[in-house]
Design a protein around this motif. Structure first.
Motif, mmCIF file in Angstrom:
data_model
loop_
_atom_site.group_PDB
_atom_site.id
_atom_site.type_symbol
_atom_site.label_atom_id
_atom_site.label_comp_id
_atom_site.label_asym_id
_atom_site.label_seq_id
_atom_site.Cartn_x
_atom_site.Cartn_y
_atom_site.Cartn_z
ATOM 1 N N GLY A 53 -74.082 45.595 46.054
ATOM 2 C CA GLY A 53 -73.034 45.495 46.633
ATOM 3 C C GLY A 53 -72.533 46.970 47.343
ATOM 4 O O GLY A 53 -71.337 47.083 47.410
ATOM 5 N N GLY A 54 -73.399 47.578 47.640
ATOM 6 C CA GLY A 54 -72.932 48.861 48.421
ATOM 7 C C GLY A 54 -73.142 48.720 49.790
ATOM 8 O O GLY A 54 -72.977 47.609 50.464
ATOM 9 N N GLY A 55 -73.282 49.702 50.461
ATOM 10 C CA GLY A 55 -73.690 49.655 51.858
ATOM 11 C C GLY A 55 -72.539 50.600 52.705
ATOM 12 O O GLY A 55 -71.375 50.622 52.265
ATOM 13 N N LEU A 56 -72.623 51.061 54.058
ATOM 14 C CA LEU A 56 -71.782 51.732 54.965
ATOM 15 C C LEU A 56 -70.488 50.706 55.015
ATOM 16 O O LEU A 56 -69.322 51.181 54.891
ATOM 17 C CB LEU A 56 -72.347 51.991 56.166
ATOM 18 C CG LEU A 56 -71.483 52.772 57.111
ATOM 19 C CD1 LEU A 56 -70.853 53.771 56.787
ATOM 20 C CD2 LEU A 56 -72.262 52.558 58.564
ATOM 21 N N GLN A 57 -70.759 49.377 55.570
ATOM 22 C CA GLN A 57 -69.629 48.776 55.627
ATOM 23 C C GLN A 57 -68.604 48.713 54.829
ATOM 24 O O GLN A 57 -67.341 48.700 54.832
ATOM 25 C CB GLN A 57 -70.052 47.343 56.360
ATOM 26 C CG GLN A 57 -70.884 47.287 57.641
ATOM 27 C CD GLN A 57 -70.637 47.739 58.883
ATOM 28 O OE1 GLN A 57 -69.359 47.435 59.174
ATOM 29 N NE2 GLN A 57 -71.420 48.542 59.457
ATOM 30 N N LYS A 58 -69.095 48.153 53.531
ATOM 31 C CA LYS A 58 -68.232 48.116 52.348
ATOM 32 C C LYS A 58 -67.598 49.309 52.045
ATOM 33 O O LYS A 58 -66.442 49.359 51.312
ATOM 34 C CB LYS A 58 -68.881 47.620 51.068
ATOM 35 C CG LYS A 58 -68.197 47.136 49.872
ATOM 36 C CD LYS A 58 -69.028 46.826 48.967
ATOM 37 C CE LYS A 58 -67.989 46.509 47.360
ATOM 38 N NZ LYS A 58 -68.751 45.871 46.328
ATOM 39 N N ALA A 59 -68.243 50.305 51.897
ATOM 40 C CA ALA A 59 -67.820 51.618 51.530
ATOM 41 C C ALA A 59 -66.764 52.240 52.629
ATOM 42 O O ALA A 59 -65.601 52.697 51.822
ATOM 43 C CB ALA A 59 -68.852 52.999 51.832
ATOM 44 N N VAL A 60 -66.698 51.956 53.814
ATOM 45 C CA VAL A 60 -65.578 52.120 54.553
ATOM 46 C C VAL A 60 -64.353 51.267 54.333
ATOM 47 O O VAL A 60 -63.436 51.559 54.309
ATOM 48 C CB VAL A 60 -65.835 52.168 56.013
ATOM 49 C CG1 VAL A 60 -64.708 52.501 56.934
ATOM 50 C CG2 VAL A 60 -67.019 53.243 56.261
ATOM 51 N N LYS A 61 -64.626 49.942 54.219
ATOM 52 C CA LYS A 61 -63.716 49.055 53.843
ATOM 53 C C LYS A 61 -62.922 49.249 52.529
ATOM 54 O O LYS A 61 -61.782 49.237 52.712
ATOM 55 C CB LYS A 61 -64.322 47.602 53.779
ATOM 56 C CG LYS A 61 -63.345 46.480 53.794
ATOM 57 C CD LYS A 61 -63.925 45.247 53.556
ATOM 58 C CE LYS A 61 -63.024 43.887 53.416
ATOM 59 N NZ LYS A 61 -63.754 42.568 53.360
ATOM 60 N N GLU A 62 -63.509 49.641 51.772
ATOM 61 C CA GLU A 62 -63.095 49.967 50.280
ATOM 62 C C GLU A 62 -62.060 51.288 50.548
ATOM 63 O O GLU A 62 -60.867 51.434 49.600
ATOM 64 C CB GLU A 62 -64.070 50.310 49.207
ATOM 65 C CG GLU A 62 -64.708 49.068 48.927
ATOM 66 C CD GLU A 62 -65.583 49.405 47.718
ATOM 67 O OE1 GLU A 62 -66.363 50.578 47.804
ATOM 68 O OE2 GLU A 62 -66.206 48.769 46.895
ATOM 69 N N ARG A 63 -62.081 52.102 51.577
ATOM 70 C CA ARG A 63 -61.254 53.312 51.683
ATOM 71 C C ARG A 63 -60.179 52.740 52.804
ATOM 72 O O ARG A 63 -59.602 54.023 53.180
ATOM 73 C CB ARG A 63 -62.292 54.401 52.257
ATOM 74 C CG ARG A 63 -62.923 54.805 51.033
ATOM 75 C CD ARG A 63 -64.041 55.683 51.563
ATOM 76 N NE ARG A 63 -64.478 56.445 50.297
ATOM 77 C CZ ARG A 63 -65.450 55.748 49.394
ATOM 78 N NH1 ARG A 63 -65.911 54.577 49.769
ATOM 79 N NH2 ARG A 63 -66.006 56.496 48.442
ATOM 80 N N GLY A 64 -60.016 51.584 53.224
ATOM 81 C CA GLY A 64 -58.728 51.087 53.932
ATOM 82 C C GLY A 64 -59.392 51.217 55.368
ATOM 83 O O GLY A 64 -58.504 50.819 56.435
ATOM 84 N N GLY A 65 -60.574 51.079 55.689
ATOM 85 C CA GLY A 65 -61.163 50.859 57.179
ATOM 86 C C GLY A 65 -61.271 52.342 57.775
ATOM 87 O O GLY A 65 -61.033 53.502 57.286
ATOM 88 N N ILE A 66 -61.698 52.180 59.090
ATOM 89 C CA ILE A 66 -62.184 53.333 59.833
ATOM 90 C C ILE A 66 -61.215 54.247 59.879
ATOM 91 O O ILE A 66 -61.024 55.237 60.198
ATOM 92 C CB ILE A 66 -62.953 52.997 60.860
ATOM 93 C CG1 ILE A 66 -63.557 54.306 61.685
ATOM 94 C CG2 ILE A 66 -61.836 52.163 62.116
ATOM 95 C CD1 ILE A 66 -64.437 54.927 60.814
ATOM 96 N N THR A 67 -59.908 53.835 60.269
ATOM 97 C CA THR A 67 -58.695 54.250 60.752
ATOM 98 C C THR A 67 -58.073 55.386 59.548
ATOM 99 O O THR A 67 -57.613 56.184 59.534
ATOM 100 C CB THR A 67 -57.456 53.549 61.003
ATOM 101 O OG1 THR A 67 -57.069 52.389 60.016
ATOM 102 C CG2 THR A 67 -57.860 52.620 62.222
ATOM 103 N N LYS A 68 -58.336 54.928 58.106
ATOM 104 C CA LYS A 68 -58.262 55.628 57.069
ATOM 105 C C LYS A 68 -59.190 56.946 56.947
ATOM 106 O O LYS A 68 -58.917 57.759 56.404
ATOM 107 C CB LYS A 68 -57.976 54.880 55.938
ATOM 108 C CG LYS A 68 -56.871 53.694 56.093
ATOM 109 C CD LYS A 68 -55.481 54.273 56.092
ATOM 110 C CE LYS A 68 -54.402 53.085 56.071
ATOM 111 N NZ LYS A 68 -53.163 53.713 56.093
#
Length: 384
Positions: A53-68
Motif C-alpha cells: 500500500g505504498g507508492g508516490l500517489q498515495k504518499a502525496v494523497k496522505e499529505r493532503g495532495g500536491i497543493t499541500k
C-alpha cells in the motif's frame, strides 16, 4: 548505509534548500519554519517504498495532495524535487549512492502526478534515468516510481531498504496511557506511540528484556525513586509496562503505565527507539515533558546508546530547547539552522562567526539559538 546530503526544490516550506546530514543532526529554527516538514521528507521516501500500500500517489494523497506538498513560493516551475546522497558509512569519504525524484501534476483531467525525473547513481555510474522514451508516450507509466516496483528496483534495492527502515516517533503519553479507552483509528506506522506496547510485545523476549534493563538503568537516574521496570501481560493478554518505586511505604506495589508521568513515558519511548532498529531515526522535540536537567543529557544519552551498538544509528532531531542545545558535546557540523524568508525557508550550517564563538567555549544555545527568535517577540506580552 547512511544519508549524507539532502537537496530540495519546492518541498513545502523550501523553494530551494540543501543540507549535509550528519551522524546526529540537530535541526533548529523558529516556529513554522519547516522543522517538521524537513523531517517529513524522509518519511515521504519511506512511504513510497512501503511494500504493502505504498507508492508516490498515495504518499502525496496522505499529505493532503500536491497543493499541500508543493512550496507556496514556487513560480511557474511547479515541479517538486528531492535529491538524496548516501554512503556506506560516514568513513567512506564521499557519496556511494544518489537518488533523485521529481514530480508534478499532469495538468488536466484527474490531475495525476507524473514523474518528471527519477535517477539513480552508484559510485558515479548512472543506473536509472527516467522518463524513458517509451514512457513519454504512455504517461500512465510515469505515475509510479521505480523505487516502489520490486521488478524495477533490483539494481538499487539497497536504497529501498534504507528508506523503508526510517522510524519516526513523537510519542504522545495520553494515547499510551488511555489507549484502550480512546480506541479509534490508529495511524499507519503509529508515529504517536499508540501501539508502543504492542511493539514491545512483538519483540523477542531475550532482546526485550536486555533493552528494558538498559532503559531501567537510565530511568533510575532520571526519575526520582525509580527502582525497577518490567514487561507483563494481563489476564486478557494485553501488554503492559510496570514500574516499582522506592516509596516510604514498605509494601508499595507495582504501578502500570497509566500511572507513569508523561516525561517518563516519552523518555522511555525515545530510549527504546534508539535501541530498536538500525535505520534513520527521526525525533521531533524530544525535550517535551522532560525536566531541563534530563533534556541537557539527551545528546550524551544518544552517544552512550550508540557506543554500545554494533551498527550506529543515524538520528535527526528537531528542537528549539535551550537546555538540549547547551550540551557541549554537540558537534557543530551536525547543526542545521532554518531561516524563513520571502522566498521560502533556507537551510544553512553554522557560519564562520558562530564557529568562532563555539571555538571560544560557548554553546549552540548561546551562539545560534538566539538567532531563531521571532523578531519583535517582546510585543507578544502586550497582546490584548
Amino acid at each position: 548505509m547512511v544519508i549524507t546530503h539532502l537537496k530540495l526544490k519546492n518541498w513545502r516550506n523550501f523553494r530551494q534548500a540543501e543540507m549535509d546530514v550528519a551522524k546526529v543532526s540537530y535541526i533548529i529554527g523558529p516556529n513554522a519554519s519547516g522543522k517538521s516538514n524537513l523531517l517529513d521528507v524522509f518519511r515521504f521516501l519511506r512511504d513510497i517504498c512501503k511494500p504493502d500500500g505504498g507508492g508516490l500517489q498515495k504518499a502525496v494523497k496522505e499529505r493532503g495532495g500536491i497543493t499541500k506538498v508543493r512550496c507556496l513560493h514556487h513560480r511557474k516551475d511547479s515541479e517538486v524535487r528531492i535529491e538524496v546522497s548516501l554512503a556506506d558509512s560516514f568513513d567512506s569519504g564521499g557519496s556511494d549512492w544518489q537518488y533523485e525524484l521529481g514530480f508534478q501534476p499532469e495538468g488536466k483531467g484527474a490531475q495525476r502526478l507524473l514523474i518528471t525525473s527519477e535517477k539513480v547513481w552508484h559510485k558515479g555510474n548512472l543506473l536509472l534515468s527516467r522518463p524513458k522514451p517509451d514512457e513519454k508516450s504512455d504517461p500512465l507509466l510515469l505515475t509510479e516510481t521505480h523505487l516502489e516496483q520490486t521488478l524495477a528496483n533490483r539494481e538499487f534495492r539497497e536504497l529501498v531498504e534504507v528508506f523503508s527502515d526510517t522510524t519516526y516517533l513523537h510519542l504522545v503519553p495520553q494515547l499510551l496511557k488511555y489507549g484502550e479507552q480512546i480506541g479509534g483509528h490508529r495511524l499507519e506506522d503509529d508515529p504517536f506511540g499508540q501501539g508502543f506496547l504492542e511493539r514491545l510485545a512483538q519483540t523477542q523476549k531475550k532482546t526485550r528484556d536486555a533493552r528494558l534493563k538498559k532503559i531501567q538503568a537510565a530511568l533510575s537516574v532520571a526519575v526520582p525513586q525509580f527502582k525497577e521496570l518490567r514487561f507483563e501481560k494481563d489476564d486478557m493478554g494485553h501488554p503492559h509496562l510496570q514500574a516499582l518505586y522506592e516509596h516510604h511505604r514498605p509494601n508499595a506495589g507495582w504501578q502500570g503505565e497509566e500511572h507513569f508521568s508523561d516525561g517518563t513515558l516519552r523518555l522511555l519511548g525515545m530510549l527504546w527507539s534508539l535501541l530498536d532498529g538500525n535505520g534513520l531515526l527521526l525525533l521531533e522535540e524530544p525535550e517535551l515533558s522532560l525536566h531541563q536537567a534530563i533534556v541537557e543529557q539527551i545528546p550524551a544519552m544518544i552517544d552512550r546508546v550508540q557506543r554500545g551498538r554494533k551498527v550506529k544509528r543515524q538520528v535527526l532531531i528537531s528542537t528549539h530547547s535551550e537546555a538540549l542545545l547547551n550540551n557541549p558535546g554537540i558537534d557543530p557540523r551536525g547543526v542545521a539552522v532554518l531561516e524563513p524568508s520571502r522566498e521560502g525557508t533556507i537551510i544553512r550550517p553554522i557560519d564562520d562567526l558562530e564557529a568562532r564563538g563555539l571555538n571560544a567555549g560557548l554553546s549552540i544555545a548561546e551562539v545560534v539559538l538566539p538567532k531563531t527568535r521571532p523578531k519583535g517577540i517582546e510585543q507578544l506580552g502586550l497582546w490584548g
